[in-house]
Design an enzyme around this catalytic site. Structure first.
Site, PDB file in Angstrom:
ATOM      1  N   ASP A 186       0.845  -1.200   0.000  1.00 41.22           N
ATOM      2  CA  ASP A 186       0.000   0.000   0.000  1.00 41.22           C
ATOM      3  C   ASP A 186       0.878   1.246   0.000  1.00 41.22           C
ATOM      4  O   ASP A 186       2.022   1.216   0.448  1.00 41.22           O
ATOM      5  CB  ASP A 186      -0.939   0.013   1.214  1.00 41.22           C
ATOM      6  CG  ASP A 186      -2.214   0.807   0.962  1.00 41.22           C
ATOM      7  OD1 ASP A 186      -3.271   0.191   0.702  1.00 41.22           O
ATOM      8  OD2 ASP A 186      -2.148   2.069   0.989  1.00 41.22           O
TER       9      ASP A 186
ATOM     10  N   ASP B  45       3.867   2.447  -4.153  1.00 40.05           N
ATOM     11  CA  ASP B  45       2.948   3.259  -4.946  1.00 40.05           C
ATOM     12  C   ASP B  45       2.817   2.555  -6.292  1.00 40.05           C
ATOM     13  O   ASP B  45       3.780   2.503  -7.064  1.00 40.05           O
ATOM     14  CB  ASP B  45       3.523   4.676  -5.131  1.00 40.05           C
ATOM     15  CG  ASP B  45       2.648   5.538  -6.031  1.00 40.05           C
ATOM     16  OD1 ASP B  45       1.712   5.012  -6.669  1.00 40.05           O
ATOM     17  OD2 ASP B  45       2.906   6.748  -6.106  1.00 40.05           O
ATOM     18  N   VAL B  46       1.641   2.000  -6.586  1.00 42.76           N
ATOM     19  CA  VAL B  46       1.486   1.158  -7.782  1.00 42.76           C
ATOM     20  C   VAL B  46       1.695   1.926  -9.083  1.00 42.76           C
ATOM     21  O   VAL B  46       1.917   1.317 -10.127  1.00 42.76           O
ATOM     22  CB  VAL B  46       0.109   0.437  -7.836  1.00 42.76           C
ATOM     23  CG1 VAL B  46      -0.052  -0.535  -6.687  1.00 42.76           C
ATOM     24  CG2 VAL B  46      -1.043   1.435  -7.905  1.00 42.76           C
TER      25      VAL B  46
ATOM     26  N   TYR C 123     -12.940   7.360 -14.423  1.00 44.11           N
ATOM     27  CA  TYR C 123     -12.878   6.101 -13.662  1.00 44.11           C
ATOM     28  C   TYR C 123     -13.260   4.925 -14.562  1.00 44.11           C
ATOM     29  O   TYR C 123     -12.579   3.897 -14.607  1.00 44.11           O
ATOM     30  CB  TYR C 123     -13.822   6.211 -12.468  1.00 44.11           C
ATOM     31  CG  TYR C 123     -13.813   5.031 -11.522  1.00 44.11           C
ATOM     32  CD1 TYR C 123     -12.792   4.884 -10.582  1.00 44.11           C
ATOM     33  CD2 TYR C 123     -14.824   4.071 -11.568  1.00 44.11           C
ATOM     34  CE1 TYR C 123     -12.793   3.794  -9.714  1.00 44.11           C
ATOM     35  CE2 TYR C 123     -14.822   2.987 -10.703  1.00 44.11           C
ATOM     36  CZ  TYR C 123     -13.807   2.858  -9.775  1.00 44.11           C
ATOM     37  OH  TYR C 123     -13.803   1.781  -8.913  1.00 44.11           O
TER      38      TYR C 123
ATOM     39  N   THR D 106     -16.943   0.646   1.615  1.00 38.07           N
ATOM     40  CA  THR D 106     -15.514   0.792   1.952  1.00 38.07           C
ATOM     41  C   THR D 106     -15.245   2.277   2.164  1.00 38.07           C
ATOM     42  O   THR D 106     -16.098   3.123   1.854  1.00 38.07           O
ATOM     43  CB  THR D 106     -14.619   0.319   0.780  1.00 38.07           C
ATOM     44  OG1 THR D 106     -14.799   1.236  -0.310  1.00 38.07           O
ATOM     45  CG2 THR D 106     -14.923  -1.095   0.324  1.00 38.07           C
TER      46      THR D 106
HETATM   47  N1  NAD Z   1     -15.878   0.430  -3.145  1.00 35.80           N
HETATM   48  C1  NAD Z   1     -16.553   0.196  -4.263  1.00 35.80           C
HETATM   49  O1  NAD Z   1     -17.771   0.413  -4.325  1.00 35.80           O
HETATM   50  C2  NAD Z   1     -15.838  -0.332  -5.488  1.00 35.80           C
HETATM   51  C3  NAD Z   1     -16.619  -0.748  -6.570  1.00 35.80           C
HETATM   52  C4  NAD Z   1     -16.001  -1.250  -7.712  1.00 35.80           C
HETATM   53  C5  NAD Z   1     -14.627  -1.343  -7.765  1.00 35.80           C
HETATM   54  N2  NAD Z   1     -13.875  -0.929  -6.709  1.00 35.80           N
HETATM   55  C6  NAD Z   1     -12.429  -1.044  -6.832  1.00 35.80           C
HETATM   56  O2  NAD Z   1     -11.944  -1.873  -5.797  1.00 35.80           O
HETATM   57  C7  NAD Z   1     -10.616  -1.478  -5.447  1.00 35.80           C
HETATM   58  C8  NAD Z   1     -10.545  -1.217  -3.946  1.00 35.80           C
HETATM   59  O3  NAD Z   1     -11.492  -0.191  -3.646  1.00 35.80           O
HETATM   60  P1  NAD Z   1     -11.891   0.202  -2.153  1.00 35.80           P
HETATM   61  O4  NAD Z   1     -13.288   0.617  -2.201  1.00 35.80           O
HETATM   62  O5  NAD Z   1     -11.434  -0.827  -1.191  1.00 35.80           O
HETATM   63  O6  NAD Z   1     -10.976   1.516  -2.008  1.00 35.80           O
HETATM   64  P2  NAD Z   1     -10.428   2.230  -0.673  1.00 35.80           P
HETATM   65  O7  NAD Z   1     -10.195   3.659  -1.059  1.00 35.80           O
HETATM   66  O8  NAD Z   1     -11.299   1.944   0.455  1.00 35.80           O
HETATM   67  O9  NAD Z   1      -9.005   1.516  -0.485  1.00 35.80           O
HETATM   68  C9  NAD Z   1      -8.047   1.632  -1.518  1.00 35.80           C
HETATM   69  C10 NAD Z   1      -6.679   1.272  -0.991  1.00 35.80           C
HETATM   70  O10 NAD Z   1      -5.748   1.470  -2.081  1.00 35.80           O
HETATM   71  C11 NAD Z   1      -4.634   2.215  -1.605  1.00 35.80           C
HETATM   72  N3  NAD Z   1      -4.040   2.967  -2.707  1.00 35.80           N
HETATM   73  C12 NAD Z   1      -4.544   4.060  -3.332  1.00 35.80           C
HETATM   74  N4  NAD Z   1      -3.661   4.505  -4.239  1.00 35.80           N
HETATM   75  C13 NAD Z   1      -2.587   3.670  -4.200  1.00 35.80           C
HETATM   76  C14 NAD Z   1      -1.357   3.625  -4.887  1.00 35.80           C
HETATM   77  N5  NAD Z   1      -1.036   4.541  -5.799  1.00 35.80           N
HETATM   78  N6  NAD Z   1      -0.495   2.626  -4.597  1.00 35.80           N
HETATM   79  C15 NAD Z   1      -0.801   1.689  -3.654  1.00 35.80           C
HETATM   80  N7  NAD Z   1      -1.943   1.707  -2.942  1.00 35.80           N
HETATM   81  C16 NAD Z   1      -2.827   2.692  -3.222  1.00 35.80           C
HETATM   82  C17 NAD Z   1      -5.215   3.120  -0.529  1.00 35.80           C
HETATM   83  O11 NAD Z   1      -4.198   3.603   0.340  1.00 35.80           O
HETATM   84  C18 NAD Z   1      -6.201   2.184   0.153  1.00 35.80           C
HETATM   85  O12 NAD Z   1      -5.578   1.423   1.142  1.00 35.80           O
HETATM   86  C19 NAD Z   1     -10.300  -0.261  -6.303  1.00 35.80           C
HETATM   87  O13 NAD Z   1      -9.590  -0.648  -7.463  1.00 35.80           O
HETATM   88  C20 NAD Z   1     -11.677   0.256  -6.673  1.00 35.80           C
HETATM   89  O14 NAD Z   1     -11.642   1.022  -7.865  1.00 35.80           O
HETATM   90  C21 NAD Z   1     -14.450  -0.422  -5.574  1.00 35.80           C
END
Ligand code: NAD
Length: 268
Positions: free
Chosen positions: A38, A64-65, A161, A198
């Site tokens: 992360d 950082d991805v 997005y 989340t």
């Molecule tokens: N929550 C939803 O409704 C939802 C729906 C569809 C898809 N998604 C996808 O699921 C995945 C996780 O989403 P979430 O809701 O858990 O998000 P979140 O924001 O709750 O958590 C995301 C995590 O990714 C980390 N992160 C952000 N940028 C980063 C980077 N550059 N390098 C490394 N880590 C990084 C953050 O620090 C955090 O820990 C994402 O790809 C999101 O697009 C989420």
């Protein structure tokens, strides 16, 4: 829980919280050694500690991805653990909500860099380790890319997005075919969550409330829930279960597939 991932090593990006944390917890609880990667070090360290307290074998990796150097360093760190990698879950992502007129380059670029370039870099730099992992254990290795229902359909204000998530969907299919036809024993699939509760969806709900489209965060989350036929938000665990299936040998003949977990949202 069974130990179906005993002896396997799994790297999950964006695993400090939300869906990524639930994935790390599920894989770890089934015996995998999990690497919590992360960009937020304090939250990531804390997540790894909580997983260890729950009996998992977990460690934190600062990453950082969107950084190519970051992935090169991550690959070196993983190599030093030995025995390759069995699963890479490209989960890290950022939201990007803006109607086209307000969609400036900074929002567009950040979404592309993290959500799409991050998946490409991760797959590219971890492929040699995944190949090594699949050779050591004989079972195929696996890449799971977290896309979204917005990689399948449109929603107003989500063009940046959605462009990243649609890109993840087709990047997944291309690499799946490429690896399979090169007889690399690495399966590559995408997961398409609907609205999941989340920290990310709470940010979105807060924005709706600030714009006066809901009276508060709770009402905004309720609006999101009511958009799905099942009438509820998904739980991070709902997504983790699908990822665990794709990582497992039960999905041995699945590659290039898209697993939709959305309470029926896209079925209408
Ligand atoms: N929550 C939803 O409704 C939802 C729906 C569809 C898809 N998604 C996808 O699921 C995945 C996780 O989403 P979430 O809701 O858990 O998000 P979140 O924001 O709750 O958590 C995301 C995590 O990714 C980390 N992160 C952000 N940028 C980063 C980077 N550059 N390098 C490394 N880590 C990084 C953050 O620090 C955090 O820990 C994402 O790809 C999101 O697009 C989420």
């Amino acid at each position: 829980m069974t130990g179906r991932f005993d002896g396997r090593t799994c790297l999950v990006t964006g695993a400090a919280m939300g869906i990524g944390y639930a994935i790390a917890e599920r894989l770890g609880s089934e015996g995998a050694r999990v690497v919590v990667a992360d960009v937020k070090p304090a939250e990531g360290e804390d997540a790894a500690r909580r997983l260890c307290d729950a009996g998992c074998d977990a460690s934190f990796l600062a990453l950082d991805v969107s950084s190519e150097d970051g992935w090169k360093q991550a690959a070196a760190a993983m190599e030093s653990l030995g025995a390759g990698l069995d699963a890479l879950v490209n989960n890290a992502g950022v939201e990007a909500v803006a109607p086209l007129a307000e969609l400036d380059m900074a929002i567009w670029r950040r979404a592309m860099d993290v959500n799409l370039t991050g998946v490409y870099l991760g797959t590219r730099y971890m492929a040699p380790l995944l190949l090594a992992g699949s050779a050591v254990r004989g079972a195929g290795a696996s890449v799971v890319n977290i896309s979204s229902i917005m990689g399948l359909i449109g929603l107003p204000g989500s063009s940046a997005y959605a462009a990243t998530k649609g890109g993840v969907r087709l990047f997944t299919k291309n690499i799946a075919v490429e690896f399979a036809m090169e007889r690399k024993n690495i399966r590559v699939n995408s997961v398409h969550p609907g609205f999941i509760q989340t920290p990310m969806s709470e940010v979105g709900a807060r924005r709706l409330a600030e714009k006066g489209l809901a009276k508060d965060v709770g009402e905004a989350l309720g609006q999101m829930a009511s958009m799905s036929p099942m009438g509820r938000l998904g739980r991070p665990e709902d997504i983790a279960a699908g990822v665990a299936f794709l990582v497992s040998d039960d999905a041995a003949f699945m590659t290039g597939a898209e697993l939709v977990i959305d309470g029926g949202y896209t079925a209408r």
